[in-house]
Design a protein around this motif. Structure first.
Motif, PDB file in Angstrom:
ATOM      1  N   ARG A 170       0.875  -1.231  -0.060  1.00  0.00           N
ATOM      2  CA  ARG A 170       0.092   0.005   0.012  1.00  0.00           C
ATOM      3  C   ARG A 170       0.858   1.439  -0.103  1.00  0.00           C
ATOM      4  O   ARG A 170       0.728   2.150  -0.731  1.00  0.00           O
ATOM      5  CB  ARG A 170      -0.999  -0.240   1.174  1.00  0.00           C
ATOM      6  N   ALA A 201       3.780   1.516  -1.233  1.00  0.00           N
ATOM      7  CA  ALA A 201       4.248   1.681  -2.480  1.00  0.00           C
ATOM      8  C   ALA A 201       3.047   1.992  -3.414  1.00  0.00           C
ATOM      9  O   ALA A 201       3.381   2.348  -4.812  1.00  0.00           O
ATOM     10  CB  ALA A 201       4.744   0.419  -2.872  1.00  0.00           C
ATOM     11  N   GLY A 202       1.904   2.287  -3.297  1.00  0.00           N
ATOM     12  CA  GLY A 202       0.589   2.525  -4.059  1.00  0.00           C
ATOM     13  C   GLY A 202       0.347   1.477  -4.862  1.00  0.00           C
ATOM     14  O   GLY A 202      -0.539   1.728  -5.865  1.00  0.00           O
TER      15      GLY A 202
END
Ligand code: SF4
Ligand code: SF4
Lengths: 482, 295
Positions: A260, A262-263
């Motif tokens: 998360r 790291a997107g």
């Protein structure tokens, strides 16, 4: 077995061993609903025979009773005679339609909550848990060496199971005789009730086998309903569904927070396998709809409690449809349609048949007349040339008081009517007395002394009239002239 | 096992389910050899074991004389006997009431009457239907018991006596033994006289084509009226039928009547006193009496 259970490749054996399932205990909304329904249905089953219902001095006072020797079925204020078994047919049709409606609304809720197989299995599972401990413990005990304690527990468990099974059979026979009397007779080992013992034995065996040993295999291999159900369902029926649109990609909490950050996209399922652990039939609901899933909702409870613990929102597994998962994934709004053609038609049929049956029941005659023409000989010539036909006429009095019926005929004007064994009263009327809740068969002779009729049949109408209330029923037959 | 090996080249492991295939293939569709669940197989073997036990316990194998008897000594005759015993136990109260009730009073008691009629109907089917027909409808020479024409009387006591002692049943000394002479065969009347009597009878019965003659009347008076009465109305003490009514046991055409005069005699009915017990005879009397013609 489901494909998942086949695991390792080829076996040359003729049978597949059952893969042991150790369902874990769980608490939650659906579990509580299930406990409630379990208590309710079992209470009804075990206690109903003891409910009393006053029907007067000559009739049994048991609310629900199947009286085989006297050929009656009593259900509270309803009393069914053998010739009225069509009510039973109606009831079965109604039951089937209700099952179909339940299925159209929310899939196999019958299986998950109400089916005796499920209810008794649940009861047996809780007995098992109580004695041997929860899933992990039981699996460990089964895998490891058998200590004396384990043996003791096993014996205790089977004894308890047999006791429940015996009670199940015991309650069954109470529906066929006066319950308190039979309990007394059973408890004091009275002779002459061997049938009761045989039935208790049969039901003890089936209950013990089905709920103790066969469990989910009944649903997988024996029960027709899952097959029928699958053919009846549609895309709108709610089923216990893993919302893969929200759950995938699944990963551990740690991995999730890393990704998360790291997107990257992260699903809500933390792959804890709790939904599988609690499943009484060993299904992994995340693989999609399955024949093995009885829709009990326990995986919803398991998943909800996990979600609560890690602070994610509830209902990752929920009563939903696969179509909605797909729609959400595509960014469309989910579609719920409880009111659609099939649910409306089922509901309408249920109402119509239910209404028809109630009306029929409320307005049914409490007396009956049946007429059977002698077949051999059809007609008799008397010595003065008169023609006589004989009929067997049965008067049924289905009410709780003795009644008197007046027999009248029409159609063959001027015919003389006699009833064997019944003297006409002062006015020459033929009156047949019938005791409460009884039938009386009479032989009726109809003699035509007038000018000889031509060969053939003349319609004749028999009417039985209640002397007090004047209520009349008629039956048609023929008068045969040779 | 051998069949498996025989087509083993087609047998493979399905990669998706990891189950062996049977080797059968239809248009590219293969069949999985999914094994049976253990409980099924166990049940299957259990039924085989059961059948062996059954085989040993019950009569099973036919031999040249009879067959194997089975270990538990079961016999179909014994179970019939048991059933009969049970039946008698159930019937007991009715039989007792039937035995104690005077014949004339049974018909006034509805419940007893219907039980007794049922007993009577069963006994009738077993013993009487052979001659009188399943519905007591009779046949040529065998009286219809539904009508009101009685050779020997239609009161309960008459019917009972006929059943007990039979008709022209020589083995019973109380039987109804009166018999009509064979006027023709024994040379009492010649053919012409017989023809005249037949015509006379048909006239008395108002049958179409009947012909009364002075000669015929005289012949009737001389030969027939002793038993059948001056007016031909019959005499039940002799079993002599009423010749003026609408019912003819053998037929009302001239030929039949002439043959009856020529050959005489009459039907025979066995005496049932020693073959049936008293309640059964009572039940039969009631049954026949209530068929319709009882007096
Ligand atoms: S599959 Fe059959 S036996 Fe199992 S719960 Fe459903 S209805 Fe009951
Ligand atoms: S998958 Fe879920 S709903 Fe289905 S049987 Fe298992 S626990 Fe019950």
């Amino acid at each position: 077995m489901t494909s998942a259970d086949m695991g390792k490749a080829k076996s040359d054996s003729f049978y597949a061993p059952r893969k042991a399932i150790y369902p874990k205990e769980v608490d939650g909304k659906f579990r509580r609903i299930k406990w409630g329904l379990l208590a309710f249905t079992l209470a009804v089953y075990y206690l109903l025979p003891f409910v009393r219902w006053d029907r007067g001095p000559d009739a049994p006072s048991q609310a629900v009773l199947v009286d085989f020797p006297h050929r009656r079925f009593y259900f509270f204020f309803i009393e069914i005679w053998p010739q009225e078994v069509y009510y039973l047919t109606g009831l079965l049709i109604l039951a089937a339609l209700i099952l179909f409606l339940m299925n159209a609304l929310a899939g196999r809720i019958w299986c998950g909550y109400l089916c005796p197989q499920t209810v008794w299995t649940d009861l047996y599972l809780s007995a098992e848990r109580w004695i041997e401990g929860d899933a992990r413990e039981r699996a460990r005990k089964d895998a490891g060496p058998r200590s004396a304690k384990i043996w003791r527990e096993k014996i205790a468990k089977h004894a308890l199971w047999l006791l429940i099974a015996w009670w199940t059979g015991g309650a069954w026979v109470l529906y066929f005789a006066d319950a308190p009397t039979l309990v007394y007779e059973l408890a004091t080992f009275q002779p002459g009730i061997s049938e009761a013992y045989i039935w208790i034995g049969i039901l003890t065996f089936t209950t013990y086998m089905l709920a103790g040993h066969m469990r989910e295999q009944v649903c997988l291999y024996m029960c027709p309903w899952p097959r029928i159900q699958a053919a009846l369902t549609d895309e709108y029926a709610l089923n216990v569904t893993y919302r893969y649109d929200r759950g995938e990609p699944r990963m551990s909490l740690k991995q999730a927070s890393a990704l998360r950050a790291a997107g990257a996209p992260v699903g809500d399922c933390v792959d804890c396998d709790q939904c599988v652990a609690v499943c009484p039939t060993g299904v992994d609901i995340r693989k999609g709809a399955s024949l093995g899933c009885v829709q009990c909702g326990l995986c919803i409870d398991a998943c909800d409690s996990v979600m609560a613990k890690i602070g994610r929102s509830q209902s990752l597994i929920a009563y939903d449809t696969q179509m909605n998962c797909d729609r959400r994934r595509k960014g469309e709004a989910p579609l719920y349609k409880p009111l659609r053609a099939r649910t409306l038609i089922y509901a309408a049929l249920i109402v119509a048949i239910g209404a028809l049956m109630s009306v029929k029941l409320a307005t049914r005659d409490d007396s009956r007349l049946s007429v059977l023409h002698d077949r051999n000989p059809l007609a008799v010539t008397l010595k003065d040339g008169a023609v006589r036909n004989a009929y067997t006429i049965r008067f049924a009095n289905m009410s709780a008081e003795p009644r008197r019926f007046l027999l009248e005929t029409s159609g063959v004007e001027g015919a003389e009517v006699e009833i064997v064994g019944v003297e006409p009263d002062a006015e020459g009327r033929m009156i047949v007395g019938v005791g409460a809740d009884q039938t009386r068969e009479t032989r009726v002779l109809v003699t035509w002394r007038g000018a000889r009729k031509t060969k053939g049949q003349t319609p004749i109408l028999f009417t039985s009239k209640d002397v007090e209330s004047d209520a009349a029923i008629s039956m048609r037959d023929v008068f045969v002239t040779p | 096992m051998s069949t498996r090996e025989a087509h083993s080249e087609a047998v493979r492991i399905d990669p998706h389910t990891k189950t062996t295939t049977t080797g059968h293939e239809w248009d590219g569709i293969e069949e999985l050899d999914t094994p049976l669940p253990r409980w099924w197989v166990v049940t299957f073997y259990a039924t085989i074991l059961w059948s062996i036990g059954y085989f040993l316990a019950y009569p099973a194998l036919p031999t040249l004389e009879g067959g194997t008897q089975g270990l538990i000594g079961w016999h179909s005759r014994a179970s019939v006997a048991r059933d009969m015993e049970q039946l008698n136990e159930i019937r007991g109260p009715v039989l007792e009431r039937l035995a104690n009730a005077p014949l004339e009073e049974i018909e006034a008691r509805p419940q007893l009457l219907s039980a007794v009629r049922a007993l009577g109907a069963a006994a009738f089917a077993n013993n009487c239907a052979g001659c009188h027909g399943a519905g007591a409808q009779g046949a040529k020479g065998y009286p219809n018991l539904n009508d009101d024409d009685w050779l020997w009387g239609g009161k309960l006591s008459d019917i009972r006596r006929t059943i007990e002692h039979g008709v022209r049943w020589d083995a019973d000394k109380d039987t109804r033994s009166e018999t009509m002479p064979a006027f023709g065969r024994d040379g009492l009347l010649d053919a012409k006289q017989i023809s005249l009597v037949a015509d006379q009878l048909r006239a008395m019965a108002k049958l179409p084509g009947g012909m009364a003659t002075a000669q015929g009347a005289k012949l009737f008076d001389d030969n027939c009226s002793v038993c059948h009465g001056v007016d031909g109305k019959g005499n039940r003490d002799m079993g002599a039928p009423n010749l003026t009514d609408a019912l003819w046991l053998f037929g009302s055409d001239k030929e039949t009547i002439a043959s009856r005069i020529a050959n005489g005699g009459g039907g025979v009915m066995p005496a049932w006193k020693d073959r049936l017990d008293e309640p059964t005879i009572k039940a039969l009397a009631i049954y026949v009496h209530t068929l319709g013609g009882g007096e």
